[in-house]
Scaffold this motif. Structure first.
Motif, mmCIF file in Angstrom:
data_model
loop_
_atom_site.group_PDB
_atom_site.id
_atom_site.type_symbol
_atom_site.label_atom_id
_atom_site.label_comp_id
_atom_site.label_asym_id
_atom_site.label_seq_id
_atom_site.Cartn_x
_atom_site.Cartn_y
_atom_site.Cartn_z
ATOM 1 N N UNK A 180 0.825 -1.202 0.000
ATOM 2 C CA UNK A 180 0.000 0.000 0.000
ATOM 3 C C UNK A 180 0.861 1.255 0.000
ATOM 4 N N UNK A 181 1.510 1.529 1.100
ATOM 5 C CA UNK A 181 2.319 2.732 1.224
ATOM 6 C C UNK A 181 2.195 3.326 2.599
ATOM 7 N N UNK A 182 2.558 4.590 2.747
ATOM 8 C CA UNK A 182 2.579 5.209 4.072
ATOM 9 C C UNK A 182 1.232 5.779 4.507
ATOM 10 N N UNK A 183 0.998 5.696 5.792
ATOM 11 C CA UNK A 183 -0.077 6.419 6.471
ATOM 12 C C UNK A 183 0.582 7.250 7.544
ATOM 13 N N UNK A 184 0.174 8.498 7.669
ATOM 14 C CA UNK A 184 0.701 9.351 8.732
ATOM 15 C C UNK A 184 -0.453 10.011 9.470
ATOM 16 N N UNK A 185 -0.223 10.257 10.742
ATOM 17 C CA UNK A 185 -1.197 10.984 11.550
ATOM 18 C C UNK A 185 -0.447 12.008 12.394
ATOM 19 N N UNK A 186 -1.151 13.012 12.820
ATOM 20 C CA UNK A 186 -0.555 14.032 13.657
ATOM 21 C C UNK A 186 -1.636 14.780 14.404
ATOM 22 N N UNK A 187 -1.216 15.634 15.298
ATOM 23 C CA UNK A 187 -2.158 16.430 16.068
ATOM 24 C C UNK A 187 -2.945 17.394 15.195
#
Length: 64
Positions: A8-15
């Motif tokens: 799939x690839x990258x997933x990112x999360x942040x505030x």
């Protein structure tokens, strides 16, 4: 936070959305650096204590 998912690839999360995008950009840059390093040979590992020290410096000193 970043996660690389197989096939799939990258997933990112942040505030915030801005923080998530920053993480995605940094992830891509690290991936590029590792890819180039591997083309030149076997990258040398960085000892964990050095990683911890550099992370602490980045979080608490750099840019302050």
């Amino acid at each position: 936070t970043a996660v690389l998912m197989q096939n799939h690839g990258p997933f990112t999360i942040g505030g915030t959305a801005k923080a998530a995008v920053k993480t995605a950009v940094l992830l891509e840059e690290v991936a590029r650096t590792v890819h180039i390093s591997r083309q030149l040979g076997d990258p040398l590992p960085i000892p964990q204590d050095k990683i911890d020290s550099l992370y602490d410096r980045y979080q608490n000193v750099y840019g302050q």
